[in-house]
Design a protein around this motif. Sequence first.
Motif, PDB file in Angstrom:
ATOM      1  N   ILE A  76       0.826  -1.202   0.000  1.00 48.07           N
ATOM      2  CA  ILE A  76       0.000   0.000   0.000  1.00 48.07           C
ATOM      3  C   ILE A  76       0.867   1.261   0.000  1.00 48.07           C
ATOM      4  CG2 ILE A  76      -0.366   0.186   2.509  1.00 48.07           C
ATOM      5  CD1 ILE A  76      -3.372   0.822   1.765  1.00 48.07           C
ATOM      6  N   THR A  77       1.985   1.233   0.722  1.00 49.37           N
ATOM      7  CA  THR A  77       2.911   2.375   0.699  1.00 49.37           C
ATOM      8  C   THR A  77       3.560   2.487  -0.671  1.00 49.37           C
ATOM      9  OG1 THR A  77       3.385   2.262   3.069  1.00 49.37           O
ATOM     10  CG2 THR A  77       5.032   3.331   1.692  1.00 49.37           C
ATOM     11  N   ASP A  78       4.002   1.373  -1.200  1.00 47.39           N
ATOM     12  CA  ASP A  78       4.638   1.395  -2.522  1.00 47.39           C
ATOM     13  C   ASP A  78       3.669   1.928  -3.580  1.00 47.39           C
ATOM     14  OD1 ASP A  78       6.909   0.324  -1.333  1.00 47.39           O
ATOM     15  OD2 ASP A  78       6.501  -1.720  -2.025  1.00 47.39           O
ATOM     16  N   PHE A  79       2.412   1.488  -3.519  1.00 46.51           N
ATOM     17  CA  PHE A  79       1.418   1.968  -4.479  1.00 46.51           C
ATOM     18  C   PHE A  79       1.158   3.462  -4.295  1.00 46.51           C
ATOM     19  CE2 PHE A  79      -3.114   2.656  -5.666  1.00 46.51           C
ATOM     20  CZ  PHE A  79      -2.934   2.559  -7.036  1.00 46.51           C
ATOM     21  N   ALA A  80       0.986   3.910  -3.062  1.00 44.59           N
ATOM     22  CA  ALA A  80       0.758   5.343  -2.801  1.00 44.59           C
ATOM     23  C   ALA A  80       1.867   6.183  -3.431  1.00 44.59           C
ATOM     24  CB  ALA A  80       0.670   5.599  -1.298  1.00 44.59           C
ATOM     25  N   ASN A  81       3.080   5.687  -3.357  1.00 42.66           N
ATOM     26  CA  ASN A  81       4.225   6.437  -3.895  1.00 42.66           C
ATOM     27  C   ASN A  81       4.293   6.446  -5.418  1.00 42.66           C
ATOM     28  OD1 ASN A  81       5.236   7.422  -1.458  1.00 42.66           O
ATOM     29  ND2 ASN A  81       6.372   5.537  -1.074  1.00 42.66           N
ATOM     30  N   THR A  82       3.459   5.667  -6.088  1.00 47.73           N
ATOM     31  CA  THR A  82       3.412   5.701  -7.556  1.00 47.73           C
ATOM     32  C   THR A  82       2.390   6.698  -8.078  1.00 47.73           C
ATOM     33  OG1 THR A  82       1.687   4.006  -7.859  1.00 47.73           O
ATOM     34  CG2 THR A  82       3.978   3.229  -7.658  1.00 47.73           C
ATOM     35  N   LEU A  83       1.548   7.211  -7.204  1.00 49.61           N
ATOM     36  CA  LEU A  83       0.389   7.987  -7.661  1.00 49.61           C
ATOM     37  C   LEU A  83       0.688   9.447  -7.990  1.00 49.61           C
ATOM     38  CD1 LEU A  83      -2.247   6.482  -5.216  1.00 49.61           C
ATOM     39  CD2 LEU A  83      -1.906   5.937  -7.646  1.00 49.61           C
ATOM     40  N   THR A  84       1.492  10.096  -7.172  1.00 54.09           N
ATOM     41  CA  THR A  84       1.805  11.519  -7.361  1.00 54.09           C
ATOM     42  C   THR A  84       3.254  11.751  -6.944  1.00 54.09           C
ATOM     43  OG1 THR A  84       1.173  12.185  -5.116  1.00 54.09           O
ATOM     44  CG2 THR A  84      -0.594  12.190  -6.773  1.00 54.09           C
TER      45      THR A  84
ATOM     46  N   SER B 219     -13.634   7.616 -15.302  1.00 52.99           N
ATOM     47  CA  SER B 219     -13.615   6.167 -15.406  1.00 52.99           C
ATOM     48  C   SER B 219     -12.514   5.571 -14.538  1.00 52.99           C
ATOM     49  CB  SER B 219     -13.381   5.772 -16.865  1.00 52.99           C
ATOM     50  OG  SER B 219     -13.054   4.410 -16.968  1.00 52.99           O
ATOM     51  N   TRP B 220     -12.882   4.598 -13.714  1.00 50.57           N
ATOM     52  CA  TRP B 220     -11.874   3.923 -12.898  1.00 50.57           C
ATOM     53  C   TRP B 220     -10.897   3.142 -13.780  1.00 50.57           C
ATOM     54  CZ3 TRP B 220     -10.914   5.459  -8.242  1.00 50.57           C
ATOM     55  CH2 TRP B 220     -11.935   5.959  -7.437  1.00 50.57           C
ATOM     56  N   ALA B 221     -11.358   2.691 -14.937  1.00 46.47           N
ATOM     57  CA  ALA B 221     -10.467   1.962 -15.848  1.00 46.47           C
ATOM     58  C   ALA B 221      -9.327   2.855 -16.333  1.00 46.47           C
ATOM     59  CB  ALA B 221     -11.259   1.421 -17.036  1.00 46.47           C
ATOM     60  N   ALA B 222      -9.565   4.173 -16.370  1.00 46.15           N
ATOM     61  CA  ALA B 222      -8.549   5.127 -16.824  1.00 46.15           C
ATOM     62  C   ALA B 222      -7.772   5.742 -15.658  1.00 46.15           C
ATOM     63  CB  ALA B 222      -9.207   6.223 -17.654  1.00 46.15           C
ATOM     64  N   PHE B 223      -8.049   5.311 -14.439  1.00 48.10           N
ATOM     65  CA  PHE B 223      -7.413   5.895 -13.260  1.00 48.10           C
ATOM     66  C   PHE B 223      -5.890   5.859 -13.350  1.00 48.10           C
ATOM     67  CE2 PHE B 223      -5.569   5.645  -9.016  1.00 48.10           C
ATOM     68  CZ  PHE B 223      -6.167   6.723  -8.372  1.00 48.10           C
ATOM     69  N   ASP B 224      -5.348   4.746 -13.787  1.00 46.03           N
ATOM     70  CA  ASP B 224      -3.898   4.559 -13.818  1.00 46.03           C
ATOM     71  C   ASP B 224      -3.186   5.638 -14.628  1.00 46.03           C
ATOM     72  OD1 ASP B 224      -1.419   3.222 -13.359  1.00 46.03           O
ATOM     73  OD2 ASP B 224      -1.581   2.295 -15.333  1.00 46.03           O
ATOM     74  N   THR B 225      -3.748   6.009 -15.760  1.00 48.85           N
ATOM     75  CA  THR B 225      -3.078   6.962 -16.650  1.00 48.85           C
ATOM     76  C   THR B 225      -3.569   8.400 -16.481  1.00 48.85           C
ATOM     77  OG1 THR B 225      -4.650   6.427 -18.405  1.00 48.85           O
ATOM     78  CG2 THR B 225      -2.561   5.195 -18.372  1.00 48.85           C
ATOM     79  N   ALA B 226      -4.581   8.604 -15.672  1.00 49.43           N
ATOM     80  CA  ALA B 226      -5.134   9.946 -15.461  1.00 49.43           C
ATOM     81  C   ALA B 226      -4.189  10.821 -14.641  1.00 49.43           C
ATOM     82  CB  ALA B 226      -6.488   9.843 -14.749  1.00 49.43           C
ATOM     83  N   ALA B 227      -4.253  12.119 -14.877  1.00 50.62           N
ATOM     84  CA  ALA B 227      -3.512  13.067 -14.039  1.00 50.62           C
ATOM     85  C   ALA B 227      -4.094  13.011 -12.630  1.00 50.62           C
ATOM     86  CB  ALA B 227      -3.638  14.471 -14.609  1.00 50.62           C
ATOM     87  N   LYS B 228      -3.204  13.006 -11.642  1.00 50.01           N
ATOM     88  CA  LYS B 228      -3.643  12.885 -10.252  1.00 50.01           C
ATOM     89  C   LYS B 228      -3.088  14.019  -9.406  1.00 50.01           C
ATOM     90  CE  LYS B 228      -3.518   7.926 -10.756  1.00 50.01           C
ATOM     91  NZ  LYS B 228      -2.857   8.022 -12.046  1.00 50.01           N
TER      92      LYS B 228
END
Length: 165
Positions: A114-122, A143-152
């Motif tokens: 969960i920490t590793d993932f949080a650090n990939t987001l922004t 769209s949640w399907a586009a979450f990965d590539t969306a600006a965050k």
Amino acid sequence: MKTLILVRHAKSDWQDVTLEDFDRPLNARGKTDAPVMAERLRKRGIVPDLFISSPAKRARKTADIFAETYDVDKKDILFEKDLYLAPPYVFTEVIGRFKDEGNIAVIFSHNPGITDFANTLTNARIDDMPTCAIFAVEADTESWAAFDTAAKRFLFCDYPKKPQD
């Protein structure tokens, strides 16, 4: 816009060394911290549409406590077996399967993933999400399907021992 709230499970009990990791319950501090953190999230005006949890006992109980704070029926919590000790890419896969009707999702899971993932987001970084920590981001997508590539955009990080204003 989609908002993702990551919650590391509350503090677990290690007293019974015969228990499998999956079956460890919350300890006294975990049972105290979880409702406090759920209330802090509620006071921010954040009302999740989706509750998704690892099925491990400590994550389930943390999710149950948050659901109670929001008057959400525990039967409405979705359990994703893949979130148990998940690496970052699994979070992305799970999020991509969310129903788009929900705009605010909260995931209950485990370290280190969960920490590793949080650090990939922004660009916001956290060395280690403490137990019952909350990490929140907003994504520019419908769209949640586009979450990965969306600006965050990083919203906040909170944890039980963080001083409050």
